[in-house]
Design a protein around this motif. Structure first.
Motif, PDB file in Angstrom:
ATOM      1  N   GLY A  89      25.857  37.891  62.028  1.00  0.00           N
ATOM      2  CA  GLY A  89      27.308  37.646  61.998  1.00  0.00           C
ATOM      3  C   GLY A  89      27.741  37.059  60.665  1.00  0.00           C
ATOM      4  N   LYS A  90      26.978  36.103  60.150  1.00  0.00           N
ATOM      5  CA  LYS A  90      27.289  35.510  58.849  1.00  0.00           C
ATOM      6  C   LYS A  90      27.188  36.550  57.737  1.00  0.00           C
ATOM      7  N   LYS A  91      26.174  37.389  57.827  1.00  0.00           N
ATOM      8  CA  LYS A  91      25.991  38.424  56.818  1.00  0.00           C
ATOM      9  C   LYS A  91      27.176  39.402  56.861  1.00  0.00           C
ATOM     10  N   GLN A  92      27.607  39.765  58.058  1.00  0.00           N
ATOM     11  CA  GLN A  92      28.743  40.673  58.195  1.00  0.00           C
ATOM     12  C   GLN A  92      29.998  40.046  57.591  1.00  0.00           C
ATOM     13  N   GLN A  93      30.219  38.779  57.876  1.00  0.00           N
ATOM     14  CA  GLN A  93      31.397  38.089  57.345  1.00  0.00           C
ATOM     15  C   GLN A  93      31.341  38.023  55.815  1.00  0.00           C
ATOM     16  N   MET A  94      30.171  37.725  55.272  1.00  0.00           N
ATOM     17  CA  MET A  94      30.000  37.656  53.828  1.00  0.00           C
ATOM     18  C   MET A  94      30.265  39.019  53.179  1.00  0.00           C
ATOM     19  N   LEU A  95      29.752  40.084  53.794  1.00  0.00           N
ATOM     20  CA  LEU A  95      29.969  41.428  53.261  1.00  0.00           C
ATOM     21  C   LEU A  95      31.452  41.795  53.297  1.00  0.00           C
ATOM     22  N   GLN A  96      32.130  41.443  54.377  1.00  0.00           N
ATOM     23  CA  GLN A  96      33.558  41.726  54.482  1.00  0.00           C
ATOM     24  C   GLN A  96      34.342  40.975  53.418  1.00  0.00           C
ATOM     25  N   GLN A  97      33.996  39.740  53.165  1.00  0.00           N
ATOM     26  CA  GLN A  97      34.677  38.957  52.137  1.00  0.00           C
ATOM     27  C   GLN A  97      34.448  39.551  50.749  1.00  0.00           C
ATOM     28  N   LYS A  98      33.221  39.963  50.504  1.00  0.00           N
ATOM     29  CA  LYS A  98      32.887  40.573  49.215  1.00  0.00           C
ATOM     30  C   LYS A  98      33.686  41.865  49.007  1.00  0.00           C
ATOM     31  N   ILE A  99      33.757  42.683  50.038  1.00  0.00           N
ATOM     32  CA  ILE A  99      34.498  43.941  49.962  1.00  0.00           C
ATOM     33  C   ILE A  99      35.983  43.663  49.739  1.00  0.00           C
ATOM     34  N   GLN A 100      36.521  42.708  50.481  1.00  0.00           N
ATOM     35  CA  GLN A 100      37.943  42.359  50.351  1.00  0.00           C
ATOM     36  C   GLN A 100      38.244  41.820  48.946  1.00  0.00           C
ATOM     37  N   PHE A 101      37.347  40.992  48.420  1.00  0.00           N
ATOM     38  CA  PHE A 101      37.536  40.441  47.081  1.00  0.00           C
ATOM     39  C   PHE A 101      37.550  41.547  46.037  1.00  0.00           C
ATOM     40  N   GLU A 102      36.609  42.462  46.130  1.00  0.00           N
ATOM     41  CA  GLU A 102      36.528  43.557  45.159  1.00  0.00           C
ATOM     42  C   GLU A 102      37.764  44.460  45.261  1.00  0.00           C
ATOM     43  N   GLU A 103      38.220  44.703  46.476  1.00  0.00           N
ATOM     44  CA  GLU A 103      39.418  45.511  46.674  1.00  0.00           C
ATOM     45  C   GLU A 103      40.642  44.844  46.041  1.00  0.00           C
ATOM     46  N   GLN A 104      40.761  43.535  46.204  1.00  0.00           N
ATOM     47  CA  GLN A 104      41.864  42.790  45.602  1.00  0.00           C
ATOM     48  C   GLN A 104      41.782  42.834  44.075  1.00  0.00           C
ATOM     49  N   GLN A 105      40.591  42.752  43.540  1.00  0.00           N
ATOM     50  CA  GLN A 105      40.400  42.823  42.088  1.00  0.00           C
ATOM     51  C   GLN A 105      40.916  44.151  41.546  1.00  0.00           C
ATOM     52  N   ILE A 106      40.560  45.242  42.215  1.00  0.00           N
ATOM     53  CA  ILE A 106      40.993  46.568  41.778  1.00  0.00           C
ATOM     54  C   ILE A 106      42.518  46.667  41.844  1.00  0.00           C
ATOM     55  N   GLN A 107      43.107  46.164  42.931  1.00  0.00           N
ATOM     56  CA  GLN A 107      44.568  46.206  43.079  1.00  0.00           C
ATOM     57  C   GLN A 107      45.254  45.387  41.985  1.00  0.00           C
ATOM     58  N   GLN A 108      44.722  44.215  41.690  1.00  0.00           N
ATOM     59  CA  GLN A 108      45.320  43.361  40.661  1.00  0.00           C
ATOM     60  C   GLN A 108      45.222  44.009  39.280  1.00  0.00           C
ATOM     61  N   GLN A 109      44.072  44.575  38.976  1.00  0.00           N
ATOM     62  CA  GLN A 109      43.900  45.243  37.686  1.00  0.00           C
ATOM     63  C   GLN A 109      44.867  46.416  37.552  1.00  0.00           C
ATOM     64  N   SER A 110      44.979  47.191  38.610  1.00  0.00           N
ATOM     65  CA  SER A 110      45.883  48.329  38.608  1.00  0.00           C
ATOM     66  C   SER A 110      47.324  47.873  38.418  1.00  0.00           C
ATOM     67  N   GLN A 111      47.736  46.855  39.165  1.00  0.00           N
ATOM     68  CA  GLN A 111      49.113  46.366  39.066  1.00  0.00           C
ATOM     69  C   GLN A 111      49.401  45.810  37.675  1.00  0.00           C
ATOM     70  N   THR A 112      48.446  45.122  37.087  1.00  0.00           N
ATOM     71  CA  THR A 112      48.614  44.581  35.737  1.00  0.00           C
ATOM     72  C   THR A 112      48.835  45.701  34.731  1.00  0.00           C
ATOM     73  N   GLU A 113      48.041  46.758  34.831  1.00  0.00           N
ATOM     74  CA  GLU A 113      48.186  47.872  33.893  1.00  0.00           C
ATOM     75  C   GLU A 113      49.507  48.619  34.098  1.00  0.00           C
ATOM     76  N   ILE A 114      49.909  48.793  35.349  1.00  0.00           N
ATOM     77  CA  ILE A 114      51.175  49.483  35.623  1.00  0.00           C
ATOM     78  C   ILE A 114      52.345  48.632  35.137  1.00  0.00           C
ATOM     79  N   ASP A 115      52.300  47.320  35.374  1.00  0.00           N
ATOM     80  CA  ASP A 115      53.365  46.430  34.888  1.00  0.00           C
ATOM     81  C   ASP A 115      53.468  46.485  33.369  1.00  0.00           C
ATOM     82  N   SER A 116      52.326  46.495  32.697  1.00  0.00           N
ATOM     83  CA  SER A 116      52.299  46.588  31.240  1.00  0.00           C
ATOM     84  C   SER A 116      52.890  47.916  30.777  1.00  0.00           C
TER      85      SER A 116
END
Length: 171
Positions: A89-116
Motif C-alpha cells: 500500500g505504501k509503495k502504491q501511494q509513493m508511485l502515485q505521488q511520483k506519477i502525479q508530481f511528474e505530470e504536474q511538472q510537465i503541465q507547468q513546463q508546458s504552461q510556462t512555454e505557452i505563456d512565454s
C-alpha cells in the motif's frame, strides 16, 4: 485675436479629422497556427507519450507484484501478510505521488512555454502596429471582442506569416 482663434480652431478641426489606422487579428488563429506553438505542442506530446509509457510500465510491474502477493498471501502468517500488504500500500501511494508530481511538472513546463509564446506574440503585434502606423490592433476571439471587421483590416495572415518566417530563420 481673431486670427489666433481661427488658427486654433483650424488646428483642432484638422487633427480631429485625421483617420485612425485600426486593424485586427484573430487571436486563436494567430496563436494556434504559429509554427513555434505547433513545435512546442509536438515537443510536449513526445514528453507526454514517454511519460505514459513509463506510467504504464510502472503500473504493470506493480500489478504483477500485487498479484504475486495475493498468490503467496495464503502461505504467510497473518502478521507477515499484513506487513506485506501495508508495504504494498505504501509503495502504491509513493508511485502515485511520483506519477502525479511528474505530470504536474510537465503541465507547468508546458504552461510556462505557452505563456512565454503568447507574450512574444503580443510584443510582436505591438511592434508591428508601431512600425506600420496603426493606432489600434484589436484581437478577435470567440467571445466577440471584434464582432466585425473588413477583410482589408484583418492582419492575422500577414502577422502570422512574418512570425513564422522569423521563427524559421531562427531554427
Amino acid at each position: 485675436m481673431k486670427y489666433t482663434l481661427a488658427l486654433a480652431l483650424f488646428a483642432l478641426l484638422f487633427t480631429s479629422c485625421q483617420q485612425q489606422k485600426i486593424g485586427f487579428v484573430d487571436n486563436g488563429s494567430l496563436i494556434n497556427e504559429y509554427q513555434e506553438k505547433i513545435d512546442i505542442e509536438k515537443k510536449f506530446q513526445t514528453k507526454i507519450n514517454a511519460f505514459q509509457k513509463r506510467t504504464d510500465s510502472i503500473s504493470k510491474a506493480f500489478q504483477l507484484e500485487a498479484q504475486e502477493f495475493q498468490v503467496n498471501a495464503s502461505k504467510l502468517s497473518q502478521k507477515q501478510a499484513q506487513e506485506q500488504y501495508e508495504a504494498l500500500g505504501k509503495k502504491q501511494q509513493m508511485l502515485q505521488q511520483k506519477i502525479q508530481f511528474e505530470e504536474q511538472q510537465i503541465q507547468q513546463q508546458s504552461q510556462t512555454e505557452i505563456d512565454s509564446l503568447i507574450s512574444k506574440v503580443k510584443t510582436y503585434v505591438k511592434s508591428y502596429g508601431q512600425k506600420h502606423g496603426y493606432t489600434y490592433i484589436l484581437g478577435s476571439n470567440e467571445g466577440g471582442s471584434v464582432m466585425f471587421g473588413q477583410d482589408e483590416n484583418d492582419l492575422t495572415k500577414t502577422i502570422l506569416e512574418e512570425l513564422n518566417n522569423a521563427y524559421s530563420a531562427k531554427k
